[in-house]
Design a protein around this motif. Structure first.
Motif, mmCIF file in Angstrom:
data_model
loop_
_atom_site.group_PDB
_atom_site.id
_atom_site.type_symbol
_atom_site.label_atom_id
_atom_site.label_comp_id
_atom_site.label_asym_id
_atom_site.label_seq_id
_atom_site.Cartn_x
_atom_site.Cartn_y
_atom_site.Cartn_z
ATOM 1 N N THR A 7 48.529 59.927 2.898
ATOM 2 C CA THR A 7 48.439 60.429 1.523
ATOM 3 C C THR A 7 47.228 61.311 1.273
ATOM 4 N N THR A 31 54.918 54.461 6.908
ATOM 5 C CA THR A 31 53.686 54.814 6.227
ATOM 6 C C THR A 31 53.666 56.306 5.917
ATOM 7 N N HIS A 88 47.135 49.765 1.725
ATOM 8 C CA HIS A 88 46.413 51.011 1.479
ATOM 9 C C HIS A 88 45.228 51.014 2.445
ATOM 10 N N GLU A 110 49.339 54.865 3.554
ATOM 11 C CA GLU A 110 49.890 53.876 2.634
ATOM 12 C C GLU A 110 51.282 53.478 3.099
#
Length: 165
Positions: A74, A71, A95, A85
């Motif tokens: 972000t 992951t 997400h 994400e």
């Protein structure tokens, strides 16, 4: 392309800072993940959360099935929210937004996960039988574990839903 959404809300009688300090430390994900998931961080959790951070781990979504999951963090607004994400792993899309909000009783934690299953129609067949059930169990465990760590607010119901979007 079928998308699904998980929403979860829980209120804790702690400060927003205390909640943020716990939730923004990637190592604490192991604390709030059921042991049967075989969750093990491989790399990327050696410092507090920051935008662009990549975390690699192993997870067992189902018995006898292990997968590497990568992951990326972000988005981060310190003390308010962060987004992770999936870059590689068991979902076609993952997400996950984590929000913290001060409320009179303490802090409300809200999770919103938008996800898509792989393998088209065959993947969609697993949603009601396997995936939805597994995600419910994971988030029910998480609710109980967080309540053990931080306490509960009397009269406030937790919220968990998983639906098609």
């Amino acid at each position: 392309m079928q998308l699904y959404q998980l929403k979860s809300k829980q209120i804790f009688p702690i400060s927003k800072k205390e909640a943020w300090d716990f939730l923004s430390d990637p190592k604490n994900l192991a604390v709030i993940t059921p042991q049967h998931m075989g969750f093990h961080i491989l790399a990327g959790a050696d410092r507090p959360m920051f935008q662009g951070q990549v975390i690699q781990y192993i997870v067992k979504p189902f018995p006898l099935i292990s997968t590497k999951w990568v992951t990326e963090i972000t988005h981060v607004k310190d003390g308010e929210y962060f987004v992770d994400e999936q870059r590689f792993g068991p979902y076609s899309l993952w997400h996950h937004k984590h929000f913290l909000k001060e409320v009179p009783e303490g802090v409300e934690m809200e999770d919103i996960i938008d996800y898509k299953l792989p393998f088209g129609f065959l993947g969609q067949l697993t949603q009601p039988l396997l995936v939805k059930n597994q995600l419910q169990k994971i988030f029910e465990f998480r609710e109980k574990k967080l309540a053990e760590l931080f306490g509960q607010v009397d009269g406030k119901e937790n919220f968990l839903s998983i639906r098609k979007v």
